[in-house]
Design a protein around this motif. Structure first.
Motif, short mmCIF file in Angstrom:
data_model
loop_
_atom_site.label_atom_id
_atom_site.label_comp_id
_atom_site.label_asym_id
_atom_site.label_seq_id
_atom_site.Cartn_x
_atom_site.Cartn_y
_atom_site.Cartn_z
N LYS A 165 6.45 -0.39 -2.82
CA LYS A 165 5.79 0.54 -3.73
C LYS A 165 4.29 0.50 -3.44
CE LYS A 165 5.98 1.69 -8.64
NZ LYS A 165 5.23 2.85 -8.42
N THR A 166 3.63 1.65 -3.51
CA THR A 166 2.21 1.72 -3.25
C THR A 166 1.43 1.96 -4.54
OG1 THR A 166 2.39 4.08 -2.73
CG2 THR A 166 2.55 2.53 -0.88
N SER A 167 0.14 1.70 -4.51
CA SER A 167 -0.69 1.78 -5.72
C SER A 167 -0.77 3.20 -6.30
CB SER A 167 -2.10 1.26 -5.43
OG SER A 167 -2.71 2.02 -4.41
N ASP A 168 -0.48 4.22 -5.49
CA ASP A 168 -0.50 5.60 -6.00
C ASP A 168 0.84 6.04 -6.58
OD1 ASP A 168 1.06 5.94 -3.73
OD2 ASP A 168 -0.25 7.43 -2.80
N GLY A 169 1.79 5.10 -6.71
CA GLY A 169 3.10 5.40 -7.27
C GLY A 169 4.13 5.80 -6.23
N GLY A 170 3.70 5.98 -4.98
CA GLY A 170 4.61 6.35 -3.91
C GLY A 170 5.21 5.12 -3.24
N TYR A 171 5.66 5.31 -1.99
CA TYR A 171 6.33 4.25 -1.25
C TYR A 171 5.92 4.29 0.21
CZ TYR A 171 9.07 4.34 -5.47
OH TYR A 171 9.43 4.32 -6.78
N ILE A 172 5.91 3.12 0.82
CA ILE A 172 5.69 3.04 2.27
C ILE A 172 6.95 2.41 2.87
CG2 ILE A 172 4.53 0.77 2.19
CD1 ILE A 172 3.22 3.42 4.47
N ILE A 173 7.46 3.03 3.92
CA ILE A 173 8.59 2.48 4.66
C ILE A 173 8.05 2.00 5.99
CG2 ILE A 173 10.80 2.98 5.79
CD1 ILE A 173 11.22 5.20 3.72
#
Length: 185
Positions: A72-80
């Motif tokens: 999970k990323t700090s902007d609410g998204g995701y990094i794969i």
């Protein structure tokens, strides 16, 4: 085939999985056989805090990703993050098919929509094992770098490796890129 899950801000969960379309058409089977190591399909499933399904979405990438992980990323998204294995089209003198590996990053928003994709080490031999977001919204990747220096071990040619820590910015870029990072869709 679910491989990762992260808790969402509202107490629910987002799960990441790889999938293969279950089709029996001859064209679909031929496409799968021809492009197996050239692309990946992922599914994101979002459930609320009660376990009720909010949505399920898919994304197809023009990169084959092995051993993917999701954060999970700090902007609410995701990094794969995962590793792309490129099998070369010729055999070396020992009859082995050489390969190179590089790191693939895919940034998704909170609704599993594609934002950007990066390949790190297009002409190098890198593998990523762990990723974390840094205080400046960039990403630190821990992995291995293959040096190109070989040695013999029990009749086999081996390559020395070294530990690697790589830092990219919030857009997946390096300050002094030198051609190490490339975009993809």
């Amino acid at each position: 085939d679910f491989i990762a899950a992260e808790q969402t801000d509202d107490g629910g969960y987002m799960a990441l999985g790889k999938y293969f379309a279950s089709t029996t058409s001859e064209d679909a089977i031929a496409d799968l056989q021809e492009n197996y190591l050239q692309k990946s399909s992922f599914i994101g499933v979002r459930v609320d805090s009660e376990g009720d399904l909010k949505w399920a979405r898919t994304i197809k990438l023009k990169k084959y990703i092995e051993d993917p992980s999701m954060k999970k990323t700090s902007d609410g998204g995701y990094i794969i993050m995962g590793n792309n294995i490129n099998y070369m089209e010729y055999m070396d003198s020992a009859g082995a098919i050489p390969l190179t590996t590089n790191i693939v990053l895919v940034k998704l928003d909170e609704d599993f929509n594609y934002q950007w994709g990066k390949t790190i080490g297009e002409t190098k031999n890198l593998q990523g094992y762990a990723i974390t977001q840094t205080d400046d919204s960039g990403y630190a990747i821990a992995g291995t770098w293959y040096t190109g220096i070989t040695y013999e071990l029990l009749g086999s040619t081996m390559e020395y490796t070294e530990a690697m820590i790589l830092k990219v910015d919030a857009n997946g870029d390096l300050g002094n890129n030198n051609g190490l990072v490339t975009d993809f869709s």
